[in-house]
Enzyme design. Structure first.
Site, PDB file in Angstrom:
ATOM      1  N   GLU A   1      14.025 -41.581   0.947  1.00  0.00           N
ATOM      2  CA  GLU A   1      14.944 -41.549  -0.196  1.00  0.00           C
ATOM      3  C   GLU A   1      16.241 -40.909   0.294  1.00  0.00           C
ATOM      4  OE1 GLU A   1      17.040 -41.486  -3.446  1.00  0.00           O
ATOM      5  OE2 GLU A   1      15.051 -42.429  -3.540  1.00  0.00           O
TER       6      GLU A   1
ATOM      7  N   ASP B   1      11.029 -50.362  -4.031  1.00  0.00           N
ATOM      8  CA  ASP B   1      11.488 -50.388  -5.426  1.00  0.00           C
ATOM      9  C   ASP B   1      13.004 -50.233  -5.386  1.00  0.00           C
ATOM     10  OD1 ASP B   1      11.863 -50.226  -8.129  1.00  0.00           O
ATOM     11  OD2 ASP B   1      10.852 -48.310  -8.403  1.00  0.00           O
TER      12      ASP B   1
ATOM     13  N   TYR C   1      12.878 -45.998  -1.033  1.00  0.00           N
ATOM     14  CA  TYR C   1      13.447 -45.721  -2.364  1.00  0.00           C
ATOM     15  C   TYR C   1      12.433 -44.963  -3.237  1.00  0.00           C
ATOM     16  CZ  TYR C   1      15.831 -49.949  -0.613  1.00  0.00           C
ATOM     17  OH  TYR C   1      16.460 -50.891   0.169  1.00  0.00           O
TER      18      TYR C   1
ATOM     19  N   ASN D   1       7.645 -41.016  -8.010  1.00  0.00           N
ATOM     20  CA  ASN D   1       7.018 -41.666  -9.162  1.00  0.00           C
ATOM     21  C   ASN D   1       5.777 -42.469  -8.769  1.00  0.00           C
ATOM     22  OD1 ASN D   1       6.970 -42.670 -11.976  1.00  0.00           O
ATOM     23  ND2 ASN D   1       7.550 -44.617 -11.050  1.00  0.00           N
TER      24      ASN D   1
ATOM     25  N   CYS E   1      13.785 -54.800 -10.463  1.00  0.00           N
ATOM     26  CA  CYS E   1      14.438 -54.789 -11.769  1.00  0.00           C
ATOM     27  C   CYS E   1      15.420 -55.946 -11.899  1.00  0.00           C
ATOM     28  CB  CYS E   1      15.164 -53.456 -11.998  1.00  0.00           C
ATOM     29  SG  CYS E   1      16.472 -53.122 -10.803  1.00  0.00           S
TER      30      CYS E   1
ATOM     31  N   GLU F   1      11.214 -56.521 -15.748  1.00  0.00           N
ATOM     32  CA  GLU F   1      10.788 -55.864 -14.508  1.00  0.00           C
ATOM     33  C   GLU F   1       9.654 -56.694 -13.909  1.00  0.00           C
ATOM     34  OE1 GLU F   1      11.553 -51.979 -12.422  1.00  0.00           O
ATOM     35  OE2 GLU F   1      12.439 -52.853 -14.220  1.00  0.00           O
TER      36      GLU F   1
ATOM     37  N   GLN G   1      12.055 -44.421 -14.475  1.00  0.00           N
ATOM     38  CA  GLN G   1      11.664 -45.602 -15.233  1.00  0.00           C
ATOM     39  C   GLN G   1      11.734 -45.216 -16.709  1.00  0.00           C
ATOM     40  OE1 GLN G   1      11.155 -48.522 -14.035  1.00  0.00           O
ATOM     41  NE2 GLN G   1      10.788 -48.192 -11.854  1.00  0.00           N
TER      42      GLN G   1
END
Length: 357
Positions: free
Chosen positions: A230, A290, A209, A214, A315, A349, A180
């Site tokens: 992931e 995400d 994801y 994060n 996003c 976002e 990010q």
């Protein structure tokens, strides 16, 4: 994703007014708005180099017209990037071998550190000593890339510390990881999710994801167990390292695509990468997604809509709306947040929390 196809929305108020109308079929309550500072907010910057009269300039090129713009300063870039740009340019201009066939540069910062990637149209092995001198003389973490080659001087890994609800969360990642790019907004996004979770009944979390962890590291304290997936092997390796940095022991990482995870949960296929994870041991009360700009495909939507609560970080408001058309058949939007990640641009976002009807 840009809203420019719908109008010239630059301020958060303008974006908010548009989003209220755009999503009115799914949400009519108040939106939560999160602002960013309007300068020096971006931790990643990519520039081209322009060669003229045996000297070198930073440049950007318009993707449509190909018009060239000489860049002397980036007011949106992190202060560390702005301070380093003239030092780097002066050094490169004085070294013919370094500036020859140099076409691009990427800057990446955290709160503590800065790294630099130089991009070449030639064999970087031939200028290895020059690159090493640059790294040493400017005291910079340097990566050099050319076709099929990559050289690292000092380190390519950066350390980051996020402050979430009075806690410090520690991370390590590199330039290949998805990040990010606005640290202040990133902290606000994670905090927003934490505040929602703090008043929820919670069991286990499924995250798709997850990148280098994060969200994962900050949210793990709210759940008994976490399964985070992931597809990037390097991101998974950083995520495992970040668990150790934070002494977190309740997260299980799996290198699977969302489609593969769907097959595994439905018991339609077994994966060796899940050999140490028993999916039947999890009781998922929440799922966090995400996704990239393309949003969620049907197989992922079919998977996540089985769970009671969905947290969707987007996003791209356009694909978010398309996905909500499907998810609204089983869930309703309870909370909607707007994060001004890229100030004074049409980009936005979104964060959406849904619960089962």
């Amino acid at each position: 994703m840009s809203l420019e196809n719908f109008g010239n929305f630059l301020t958060l108020d303008e974006k908010h007014s548009f989003i209220k109308k755009y999503f009115k079929e799914f949400y009519t309550k108040d939106f939560k708005l999160f602002t960013s500072k309007d300068k020096h907010y971006r931790t990643r910057a990519e520039l081209s180099f322009y060669h003229e009269n045996d000297t070198l300039f930073y440049a950007m090129f318009d993707p449509k017209s190909k018009k060239k713009y000489i860049i002397e300063y980036l007011d949106f870039a992190d202060e560390k990037i702005c301070a380093f740009m003239p030092k780097l340019l002066e050094y490169l201009r004085q070294d013919d071998k370094l500036k020859e066939k140099l076409f691009g540069v990427e800057f990446l910062t955290t709160k503590q550190e800065l790294s630099l990637t130089l991009l070449y149209h030639k064999n970087i092995e031939d200028i290895k000593s020059n690159l090493e001198n640059l790294s040493n003389n400017l005291h910079i973490n340097l990566i050099a890339r050319s076709k099929g080659k990559k050289l690292i001087f000092k380190t390519e890994n950066l350390r980051q510390t996020l402050n979430i609800q009075g806690r410090e969360i520690f991370y390590e990642f590199n330039n290949d990881c998805f990040i990010q790019p606005n640290t202040t907004i990133n902290e606000k996004m994670i905090t927003w999710v934490c505040e929602i979770l703090s008043i929820q009944k919670r069991m286990d979390l499924l995250e798709l994801y997850c990148g280098y962890g994060n969200f994962t590291l900050a949210l793990a304290q709210f759940f008994f167990k976490v399964l985070a997936t992931e597809i990037s092997k390097s991101s998974i390796n950083f995520a495992l390292k970040n668990c150790k940095l934070n002494n977190t022991t309740n997260i299980h990482f799996a290198r699977l695509s969302s489609e593969e995870l769907s097959l595994a949960i439905k018991k339609e296929r077994e994966f060796f990468r899940l050999k140490d994870i028993r999916l039947d041991d999890f009781n998922f009360s929440h799922v966090l997604v995400d996704p990239p700009r393309a949003g969620l495909d049907k197989s992922v939507i079919d998977l996540i809509k089985k769970y009671e609560n969905i947290i969707y970080i987007s996003c791209n408001p356009i694909t978010l709306k398309e996905n909500l058309k499907e998810l609204s058949l089983t869930h309703r939007v309870e909370n909607f947040a707007l994060f001004d990640q890229f100030v004074n641009t049409p980009h936005l976002e979104c964060g959406v929390f849904l619960s089962k009807v």
